[in-house]
Motif scaffolding. Structure first.
Motif, PDB file in Angstrom:
ATOM      1  N   THR A 142       0.862  -1.208  -0.064  1.00  0.00           N
ATOM      2  CA  THR A 142      -0.087  -0.029  -0.034  1.00  0.00           C
ATOM      3  C   THR A 142       0.804   1.195   0.128  1.00  0.00           C
ATOM      4  O   THR A 142       1.724   1.279   0.759  1.00  0.00           O
ATOM      5  CB  THR A 142      -0.947  -0.074   1.135  1.00  0.00           C
ATOM      6  N   THR A 143       0.769   2.245  -0.942  1.00  0.00           N
ATOM      7  CA  THR A 143       1.359   3.513  -1.102  1.00  0.00           C
ATOM      8  C   THR A 143       0.865   4.626  -1.030  1.00  0.00           C
ATOM      9  O   THR A 143       1.498   5.429  -0.998  1.00  0.00           O
ATOM     10  CB  THR A 143       2.260   3.494  -2.480  1.00  0.00           C
ATOM     11  N   PHE A 144      -0.423   4.426  -0.457  1.00  0.00           N
ATOM     12  CA  PHE A 144      -1.135   5.399  -0.237  1.00  0.00           C
ATOM     13  C   PHE A 144      -2.478   5.352   0.824  1.00  0.00           C
ATOM     14  O   PHE A 144      -2.697   4.289   0.698  1.00  0.00           O
ATOM     15  CB  PHE A 144      -1.903   6.123  -1.509  1.00  0.00           C
ATOM     16  N   PHE A 145      -2.722   6.021   1.841  1.00  0.00           N
ATOM     17  CA  PHE A 145      -3.773   5.849   2.688  1.00  0.00           C
ATOM     18  C   PHE A 145      -4.402   7.230   3.054  1.00  0.00           C
ATOM     19  O   PHE A 145      -3.850   8.203   2.894  1.00  0.00           O
ATOM     20  CB  PHE A 145      -3.202   5.170   3.777  1.00  0.00           C
ATOM     21  N   ASN A 146      -5.755   7.089   3.389  1.00  0.00           N
ATOM     22  CA  ASN A 146      -6.573   8.217   3.582  1.00  0.00           C
ATOM     23  C   ASN A 146      -7.015   8.046   4.898  1.00  0.00           C
ATOM     24  O   ASN A 146      -7.748   7.090   5.321  1.00  0.00           O
ATOM     25  CB  ASN A 146      -7.853   8.140   2.496  1.00  0.00           C
ATOM     26  N   ASP A 147      -6.263   8.861   5.783  1.00  0.00           N
ATOM     27  CA  ASP A 147      -6.648   8.893   7.161  1.00  0.00           C
ATOM     28  C   ASP A 147      -7.460   9.681   7.732  1.00  0.00           C
ATOM     29  O   ASP A 147      -7.308  11.076   7.427  1.00  0.00           O
ATOM     30  CB  ASP A 147      -5.109   8.934   7.857  1.00  0.00           C
ATOM     31  N   LYS A 198       2.839   8.289 -15.212  1.00  0.00           N
ATOM     32  CA  LYS A 198       2.235   7.843 -14.002  1.00  0.00           C
ATOM     33  C   LYS A 198       3.396   8.153 -12.872  1.00  0.00           C
ATOM     34  O   LYS A 198       4.534   8.029 -13.003  1.00  0.00           O
ATOM     35  CB  LYS A 198       1.612   6.744 -13.899  1.00  0.00           C
ATOM     36  N   LEU A 199       2.713   8.603 -11.521  1.00  0.00           N
ATOM     37  CA  LEU A 199       3.752   8.749 -10.454  1.00  0.00           C
ATOM     38  C   LEU A 199       4.425   7.186 -10.258  1.00  0.00           C
ATOM     39  O   LEU A 199       3.730   6.385 -10.453  1.00  0.00           O
ATOM     40  CB  LEU A 199       2.876   9.241  -9.287  1.00  0.00           C
ATOM     41  N   ALA A 200       5.788   7.388  -9.863  1.00  0.00           N
ATOM     42  CA  ALA A 200       6.422   6.188  -9.746  1.00  0.00           C
ATOM     43  C   ALA A 200       6.010   5.375  -8.361  1.00  0.00           C
ATOM     44  O   ALA A 200       6.777   5.453  -7.285  1.00  0.00           O
ATOM     45  CB  ALA A 200       7.939   6.208 -10.028  1.00  0.00           C
ATOM     46  N   ASP A 201       4.686   5.044  -8.035  1.00  0.00           N
ATOM     47  CA  ASP A 201       4.288   4.338  -6.931  1.00  0.00           C
ATOM     48  C   ASP A 201       4.167   2.785  -7.491  1.00  0.00           C
ATOM     49  O   ASP A 201       3.118   2.630  -7.984  1.00  0.00           O
ATOM     50  CB  ASP A 201       2.948   4.832  -6.214  1.00  0.00           C
ATOM     51  N   CYS A 214       3.644 -11.411   0.046  1.00  0.00           N
ATOM     52  CA  CYS A 214       3.755 -11.664  -1.599  1.00  0.00           C
ATOM     53  C   CYS A 214       4.867 -10.144  -1.936  1.00  0.00           C
ATOM     54  O   CYS A 214       5.256 -10.158  -3.106  1.00  0.00           O
ATOM     55  CB  CYS A 214       2.474 -11.728  -2.498  1.00  0.00           C
ATOM     56  N   VAL A 215       4.668  -9.203  -1.253  1.00  0.00           N
ATOM     57  CA  VAL A 215       5.450  -7.962  -1.546  1.00  0.00           C
ATOM     58  C   VAL A 215       6.870  -8.060  -1.407  1.00  0.00           C
ATOM     59  O   VAL A 215       7.325  -8.502  -0.365  1.00  0.00           O
ATOM     60  CB  VAL A 215       4.725  -6.990  -0.888  1.00  0.00           C
ATOM     61  N   GLU A 216       7.545  -7.706  -2.432  1.00  0.00           N
ATOM     62  CA  GLU A 216       9.218  -7.792  -2.311  1.00  0.00           C
ATOM     63  C   GLU A 216       9.702  -6.364  -2.232  1.00  0.00           C
ATOM     64  O   GLU A 216      10.479  -6.184  -1.398  1.00  0.00           O
ATOM     65  CB  GLU A 216       9.629  -8.474  -3.597  1.00  0.00           C
ATOM     66  N   THR A 217       9.395  -5.557  -3.126  1.00  0.00           N
ATOM     67  CA  THR A 217       9.931  -4.135  -3.232  1.00  0.00           C
ATOM     68  C   THR A 217       8.907  -3.170  -3.345  1.00  0.00           C
ATOM     69  O   THR A 217       7.921  -3.511  -4.064  1.00  0.00           O
ATOM     70  CB  THR A 217      10.806  -4.137  -4.420  1.00  0.00           C
ATOM     71  N   VAL A 218       9.262  -2.087  -2.560  1.00  0.00           N
ATOM     72  CA  VAL A 218       7.993  -1.014  -2.842  1.00  0.00           C
ATOM     73  C   VAL A 218       8.817   0.252  -3.095  1.00  0.00           C
ATOM     74  O   VAL A 218       9.770   0.678  -2.178  1.00  0.00           O
ATOM     75  CB  VAL A 218       7.239  -0.914  -1.671  1.00  0.00           C
ATOM     76  N   ILE A 219       8.236   0.933  -4.067  1.00  0.00           N
ATOM     77  CA  ILE A 219       8.570   2.359  -4.598  1.00  0.00           C
ATOM     78  C   ILE A 219       7.474   3.416  -4.599  1.00  0.00           C
ATOM     79  O   ILE A 219       6.577   3.087  -4.841  1.00  0.00           O
ATOM     80  CB  ILE A 219       9.137   2.105  -5.933  1.00  0.00           C
ATOM     81  N   VAL A 220       8.106   4.448  -3.723  1.00  0.00           N
ATOM     82  CA  VAL A 220       6.936   5.329  -3.602  1.00  0.00           C
ATOM     83  C   VAL A 220       7.594   6.717  -4.301  1.00  0.00           C
ATOM     84  O   VAL A 220       8.576   7.123  -3.559  1.00  0.00           O
ATOM     85  CB  VAL A 220       6.305   5.431  -2.232  1.00  0.00           C
ATOM     86  N   ASP A 221       6.655   7.354  -5.115  1.00  0.00           N
ATOM     87  CA  ASP A 221       7.369   8.701  -5.499  1.00  0.00           C
ATOM     88  C   ASP A 221       9.095   8.463  -6.033  1.00  0.00           C
ATOM     89  O   ASP A 221       9.860   9.543  -5.877  1.00  0.00           O
ATOM     90  CB  ASP A 221       7.269   9.672  -4.496  1.00  0.00           C
ATOM     91  N   GLY A 222       9.123   7.602  -6.615  1.00  0.00           N
ATOM     92  CA  GLY A 222      10.615   7.310  -7.104  1.00  0.00           C
ATOM     93  C   GLY A 222      11.557   6.940  -6.190  1.00  0.00           C
ATOM     94  O   GLY A 222      12.772   6.538  -6.668  1.00  0.00           O
TER      95      GLY A 222
END
Lengths: 416, 416
Positions: free
Chosen positions: B106-111, B347-350, B379-387
């Motif tokens: 998850t690269t974005f949350f609405n809090d 697109k944004l690099a998320d 299952c998630v290996e790598t996460v990129i947010v905003d590049g």
């Protein structure tokens, strides 16, 4: 001997666990020189989980056909693919399923599928405990019945030879097996001290059709022919009246509830857990196959079971975390007549160590709540079955080879 | 620059992805010399998931109080514990939640929660994208209203300074905020180009009480005061009539459905997704807080969303895997006005790289089906947010410290 040191133990303080051969021989403040010492400082020791209804090899069809009407799903997708199954495919598919289950803290599964000797071979090689039935259909045909009975008897004898495997007879359901077939199944089970694995009242159609044909409900009819006993594990058991549940309880039938599958295949209502609890039915849970789940994660299954009950019966207190945890441990141990399902002296050494620093289990106010409502397979660090370490650091030795084999075999099965 | 080499890309063949600054600048057959090259031979590249409704810091209360009636849960457990909250607790709690979300793809949350500046600080430090609202209650009191409006305006200005964070105004619900408070919230949102985060029609009681008090339904009333717009993200939105859904669609309101929470807290029915789809409501999903979920795993949330729809409306074809995947990606990107939610040029690099050899994704007949019906955070290996790479090999740098802090803080909060 294995000494697990300083583990958080469910319902107890921190303590040590000593394993000798295939049993837990002591729990508490033990000091011992063991061959193997596991430092469980940040780990909790829980009993291995029981998956009480699977068709393990169907991981071959995971994700192959979803979002379809049941009839179309079976006729256009699952049956044509299953028609191409062979011993090799079932063997490798079951291996993948066993590894998935072990890595997810499941140390026992109750299976019904084709090529049951291959299922037993795969399970034995993976070091998982299981009850294995060969699916048996007679389609109301006398010749098919006799042929199947012969095969089943042979397979039960064969399966009994594997030390970790319990044999079962697997008459599929009332719409695929004649009453004579069911009666004979029960007789074989009695003769070889085997269990019976059966689908009961999964859909409304099954129940309505049976009543139209026989003039009486399924449970009453099965009781009359002597099919109901503590040998029976009845998967699904959704469309039952209270008086039928009462009969199941009296006959000590075990129920294997499959909440995820029930939701995904739209069986139309939730199992009547409250009545089953009231009448004292032995209540277990299972994932069903990966074709209708689509994974074999018993932590998730516990979650789905509890949430489905709460939501459907509009009561957040229904099926509390402790109760659902029992359905995946103690209750199932009872159903399969194993001295297991608890971390206690004298029990079988089927032990799962979960990582208390896994984010799903932090901050850790209540371990049982966290296991039921938040955990997933990735919380599992070490798995011991029958006193042997089979998963270490979340890894099963040789899993890569199985993954590669299954990818190839599964692709071939659905081709053309 | 980051070059991701040979990834399986959703809906496309295998290919390379080139990231420059915070954008995906090319997808396909690129050869490039980059500072960082990721070999994605056994990985799939999917857009980062959007969690469209959370109270992130409530991971502090994960497992603290389950299996209780809503009223008792709030009064005896959650509110007394929340009364002890302080800036530090919210900061560390949010950090844990951000790490849990990032590690789960998850690269974005609405809090929406208290101490929103602390939420924003924690999120910024973790490198996750977010829309953050300070929960705002006036309890129908004029003075409280003015006080809150002032605070909210100040916080919105403050939050806007964080480059990855969108500000929102967070009027809680119609039973805790006056119509005047809602109107003023909408005005502030307009003034600062902020979003509005709000709970709508979660329970039947809320809807019945409102109608009794106002003589008209919630949606009609909110429409009359100009509260409904494309700035609004309406969490839950369960107890709505078709004509109300039609109004939401016309006003371009975004809905954030929370299936797990709805089931656990027994809201009594399932959201009317089919009507929302028909009228064209922008449909997103979220986990709600870890107090009512109890994890923040968006893979699981997609699964619960799809299964709840199928089961409740008795249609296995309802909410197909592709549709539910959109609710966690494209649809949410639209709601939060971000050029994201897809792996495509511009697109944004998320970007999330999932391990195709994770057993939950094997054999791999259909990636979208596997992601929705079988995957989990592991299952998630790598996460990129905003590049920027924020998770590598399933690990977030420094997570141990956060775990230790949260364990201590959470224990203190619930003491005595």
């Amino acid at each position: 001997m294995i000494l697990i040191r300083n583990a958080r133990i469910l319902g107890k303080e921190k303590g040590n666990i000593l394993v000798e051969d295939n049993k837990i021989v002591a729990v508490g403040d033990i000091v011992d020189k063991s061959d193997v010492v596991i430092d469980a400082e940040n780990l909790a020791a829980i009993p291995g989980l029981f998956n009480s209804h699977t068709h393990a090899a169907m991981v071959l069809f995971r994700g192959y056909a979803d979002d379809m009407k049941l009839h179309e799903w079976l006729q256009k997708k699952i049956w044509p693919a299953e028609a191409k199954l062979n011993a090799k495919a079932v063997y490798w598919g079951t291996k993948l399923a066993c590894i998935e289950m072990l890595k997810g803290g499941t140390t026992f599964f109750n299976d019904m599928y084709f090529f049951s000797e291959e299922v037993a071979r795969a399970a034995s090689e993976c070091g998982i405990r299981a009850c294995i039935a060969s699916a048996f259909f007679d389609f109301f045909n006398k010749d098919l019945l006799e042929e199947n009975i012969k095969r089943v008897e042979k397979e039960v004898k064969e399966i009994k030879k594997n030390p970790l495997i319990l044999p079962a007879v697997g008459p599929h359901a009332v719409y695929t097996v004649s009453l004579e077939g069911l009666k004979r199944s029960a007789e074989i089970a009695e003769k070889y001290d085997a269990l019976i694995h059966f689908h009961l009242a999964e859909t409304e159609k099954e129940v309505v059709d049976f009543k139209r044909k026989h003039g009486e409900g399924i449970v009453k009819t099965l009781d009359n022919i002597g099919f109901l006993s503590e040998r029976l594990v009845a998967a699904h058991s959704v469309w039952l009246e209270k008086n039928e549940i009462e009969i199941l309880a009296k006959r000590k039938v075990n129920v294997a509830h499959c909440p995820t599958s029930n939701m995904k295949l739209c069986v139309g209502k939730a199992i009547d857990y409250r009545s089953m609890r009231e009448f004292g039915v032995n209540f277990c849970i299972g994932t069903d196959s990966a074709a209708s789940n689509n994974n074999l994660d018993m932590f998730e299954e516990m979650r789905f079971a509890a949430l489905l009950q709460k939501f459907y019966y509009n009561d957040p207190t229904l099926m509390k975390a402790e109760e659902v945890f029992d359905t995946a441990t103690k209750n199932a141990a009872k159903a399969f007549r194993l001295n297991a399902g608890e971390i206690a002296e004298g029990k079988l050494a089927d032990i799962v160590l979960v990582n208390l620093d896994n984010l799903n289990l932090v901050p850790g106010h209540n371990l049982i709540s966290d296991l039921v409502y938040s955990a997933n397979s990735s919380c599992v660090e070490t798995v011991i079955v029958d006193g042997k370490i089979v998963v270490e650091n979340g890894y099963f030795e040789g899993e890569e080879e199985v993954v590669e084999k299954v990818k190839k075999i599964a692709l071939d099965l659905v081709k053309g």
